[in-house]
Enzyme design. Structure first.
Site, PDB file in Angstrom:
ATOM      1  N   ASP A  23       0.880  -1.163   0.000  1.00  0.00           N
ATOM      2  CA  ASP A  23       0.000   0.000   0.000  1.00  0.00           C
ATOM      3  C   ASP A  23       0.924   1.222   0.000  1.00  0.00           C
ATOM      4  OD1 ASP A  23      -1.670   2.112   0.549  1.00  0.00           O
ATOM      5  OD2 ASP A  23      -2.328   1.396   2.508  1.00  0.00           O
ATOM      6  N   LYS A  87       2.598  11.268  -3.487  1.00  0.00           N
ATOM      7  CA  LYS A  87       1.568  10.565  -4.256  1.00  0.00           C
ATOM      8  C   LYS A  87       0.618  11.551  -4.949  1.00  0.00           C
ATOM      9  CE  LYS A  87      -1.836   6.885  -3.485  1.00  0.00           C
ATOM     10  NZ  LYS A  87      -2.325   5.983  -2.434  1.00  0.00           N
ATOM     11  N   GLU A 187      -7.239   0.507  -4.732  1.00  0.00           N
ATOM     12  CA  GLU A 187      -7.276   0.430  -3.261  1.00  0.00           C
ATOM     13  C   GLU A 187      -8.617  -0.092  -2.733  1.00  0.00           C
ATOM     14  OE1 GLU A 187      -6.032   4.373  -2.228  1.00  0.00           O
ATOM     15  OE2 GLU A 187      -3.994   3.976  -2.920  1.00  0.00           O
ATOM     16  N   ASP A 211     -12.975   5.753   2.521  1.00  0.00           N
ATOM     17  CA  ASP A 211     -11.556   5.851   2.882  1.00  0.00           C
ATOM     18  C   ASP A 211     -11.220   7.278   3.320  1.00  0.00           C
ATOM     19  OD1 ASP A 211      -8.784   6.014   2.971  1.00  0.00           O
ATOM     20  OD2 ASP A 211      -8.453   4.928   1.100  1.00  0.00           O
TER      21      ASP A 211
END
Ligand code: AMP
Length: 621
Positions: A23, A87, A187, A211
């Site tokens: 991850d 990211k 994800e 999330d």
């Protein structure tokens, strides 16, 4: 279950190599595997019990690079050399992130707005791909240390909304870190897998994956049908998360103690102290009813009820995104069979309560919300390793893929939600007699005009033999592999001449480029940027000299002999600078020539306008 094989060449026994699930997160990253004894996914932990590696890279003196907890310590003391949230920059150009540069405390290079962003740390420049590769390399080293075996194969997760360029960038980062990236997985798909959802072939379910991390919020709606995961819709806010909860608490305390926003901004140390205490309070209030702590010599308190009042508007924002996602997918809350919670901030009781209330059912929060994505990646890795033959995991293209046709229209070859791997082809032809080339521009998106979609790549198919318009048959084919990465080929069928061109997304890299990049960016980055700036200045100077020469030739009558002489001198000076001057010297020359020509250029324009107006009525009679 680890498998044993025999190496025929050496006769030695060899263990089937472990494939890890990674991850690669905005704030934290982690690695998981399927435990060889229990067959269950587990997150790899150091002796100290730490599984999370902060996604932070610090560049110290003499090129020392540190990653993780060590690097995080420098966020406050050396913000310019400490890179976080990389990211958010993956596969992005400066234009894409322009609005948010204030968020980053390090320098994002803005000299070439259309190409990929570069980040400056000290003397060097790095791409987000390289920075992510430092994080992945650290994860690889840790995993090898814990497992006591080389780790070269991985599954890496990305947000469901990542486009081809961002997926390719993630894959490239893995390659740079020495990892063979077997699959890029969404994800929310991974989080569902961690809960065992979708692992049975017969199962058909609609799942909401909520999330909420430190800085980002995503809601994804998935449909699982016979092992195929389909992304129905995604929504969210890339700048909303637990950090905003902390900020709300800081502001509350500041107001209580009579500190203004300006005062807070001035006192960096105090504001940092308050921020850390606010996070401590928030985490404590996930278990306790009240909190009390010290900062700046004051005792500060907060109850769970007060916290809930402070963060309620932020939580409601996420709920609004959920209803948006439902309406985009054409669903109501009742249609959702399972709700999966991901991200550290879903530990906040109010968040769980509101999400559960909105979807009208209990949420899945049994697993550690920081670990579920990595755990699911390990499940996927296990499937790829062939250890779980019952499962066939496929993803789906999140957006339509097509090419530009006449008038800037989008011609879709692969509609969104096509199962991957997927293949599609269509024939096109030429518009002019004897046309020897055809331009193929590839776009991703749902809009009718390509200008509203995202351009992924462009190439020319050349060498088409002379034929009347409409006769050549150019077949364009799209292939999306299991990672959701696209290859485009073009072939002229009638002439038998075959040209096939492989296209990687616009920001993607060839294997050779990736290898070269790391070295180049470290040794030549600064020069590269300077060279580009110099070439741009030289080009601009060349164009200005040409137009000025043309102009004085055409309009010699309007210039005095002195002006003429001065201009020619300035052109000659700029010519000399272009040949041997620096970028700044050339810019100076450009400005001087512009200054000089402006007055008479204006004069000529005025003259031309008054000529044009002569004998004409401005108003129609
Ligand atoms: P992630 O990005 O998923 O690692 O989530 C990090 C965020 O979760 C940060 O804002 C943390 O402050 C927050 N967080 C972690 N643990 C808790 C907790 N027990 N209660 C509330 N928030 C938490």
């Amino acid at each position: 279950m680890a498998k044993i094989g025999i190496n025929i060449a050496t006769g030695s026994l060899q263990k089937n190599e472990m494939i890890v699930g990674i991850d690669l997160g905005t704030t934290n990253s982690l690695v998981a595997i399927i435990h060889p004894d229990t067959g269950k996914p587990v997150v790899l932990k150091e002796h100290d019990g730490m599984s999370l590696v902060p996604s932070v890279v610090h560049f110290g003196d003499k090129g020392v690079v540190t990653v993780g907890t060590e690097a995080k310590k420098y966020l406050v003391t050396e913000p310019q050399h400490t890179i976080f949230s990389v990211k958010r920059l993956m596969g992005k150009s400066y234009n894409d992130v322009r609005e948010h540069t204030g968020f980053f405390s390090y320098k994002i290079i803005d000299d070439n707005t259309e190409s990929l962003v570069k980040i400056q740390a000290g003397e060097n420049f790095y791409s987000p791909v390289e920075l992510s590769s430092f994080i992945l390399k650290e994860l690889k080293t840790r995993a090898e240390h814990i497992l006591k075996t080389p780790v070269t194969k991985a599954v890496i997760t990305v947000p469901a909304y990542f486009n081809d360029a961002q997926r390719q960038a993630t894959r490239d980062a893995g390659k740079l870190a020495g990892l063979d990236v077997l699959r890029i997985v969404n994800e929310p798909t991974a989080a569902s897998l961690a809960y065992g959802l979708g692992l049975s072939r017969e199962e058909t379910k609609t799942i909401a994956v909520y999330d909420l991390g430190g800085g980002t919020f995503d809601i994804s709606l998935l449909r699982i049908n016979q092992g195929i995961f389909e992304v129905l819709s995604t929504n969210g806010d890339t700048y909303l998360g637990g950090d905003d909860f902390d900020r709300a608490i800081v502001n509350h305390w500041a107001a209580q103690t009579g500190l203004s926003a300006e005062e807070l901004a001035m006192h960096k140390r105090l504001s940092q102290e308050l921020r850390l205490l606010a996070e401590e309070a928030k985490i404590c209030l996930s278990r306790e009813e009240s909190f009390s702590g010290q900062a700046g010599g004051e005792t500060l308190t907060l109850t769970r009820g007060e916290l809930e009042t402070l963060i309620s508007p932020l939580v409601q924002k996420t709920i609004f995104s959920c209803s948006q996602a439902l309406s985009d997918a054409g669903l109501t809350a009742e249609a959702i069979d399972e709700v999966v919670m991901v991200g550290g901030s879903t530990r906040v009781p109010l968040v769980k309560q509101e999400v559960s209330r909105f979807f009208g059912k209990a949420v899945h929060d049994e697993l550690n919300p920081d670990e579920v994505v990595a755990l699911g990646a390990a499940v996927q890795a296990d499937v790829l390793a062939g250890n779980n033959k019952d499962v066939l995991l496929l993803d789906i293209t999140p957006l339509s893929l097509g090419i530009e046709t006449m008038g800037g229209l989008m011609d879709v070859l692969l509609p969104r939600n096509s199962k991957v791997p997927a293949k599609a082809g269509r024939q096109y032809t030429t518009q002019k007699d004897g046309q020897s080339g055809i331009r193929i521009a590839v776009y991703q998106g749902e809009r009718d005009l390509v200008k509203d979609n995202r351009k992924l790549a462009e190439f020319n198919l050349s060498g088409i033999p002379a034929m009347p318009a409409g006769l050549p048959k150019v077949e364009v084919s799209f292939l999306v592999n299991a990672d959701g990465i696209l290859t485009v080929r073009a072939k002229e069928l009638r002439s038998g001449i075959e040209q096939s061109i492989e296209v990687k997304p616009q920001y993607g890299l060839t294997d050779a480029e990736v290898e070269k990049m790391l070295l180049d960016s470290i040794t030549h980055a600064r020069e590269d940027i300077q060279v580009r700036a110099l070439v741009e200045a030289q080009t601009e100077a060349g164009q200005l000299m040409d137009t000025t020469r043309n102009f004085i030739q055409k309009n010699a009558a309007f210039l005095t002999p002195a002006e003429m002489e001065e201009t020619e001198k300035a052109i000659a000076a700029l010519q000399a600078l272009t040949a041997s001057g620096t970028k700044d010297e050339i810019q100076g020359g450009i400005e001087r020539l512009n200054e000089l020509s402006r007055p008479y250029a204006e004069r000529v324009m005025d003259q031309a306008i008054s000529q044009a107006m002569k004998g004409k009525n401005i108003m129609e009679p």
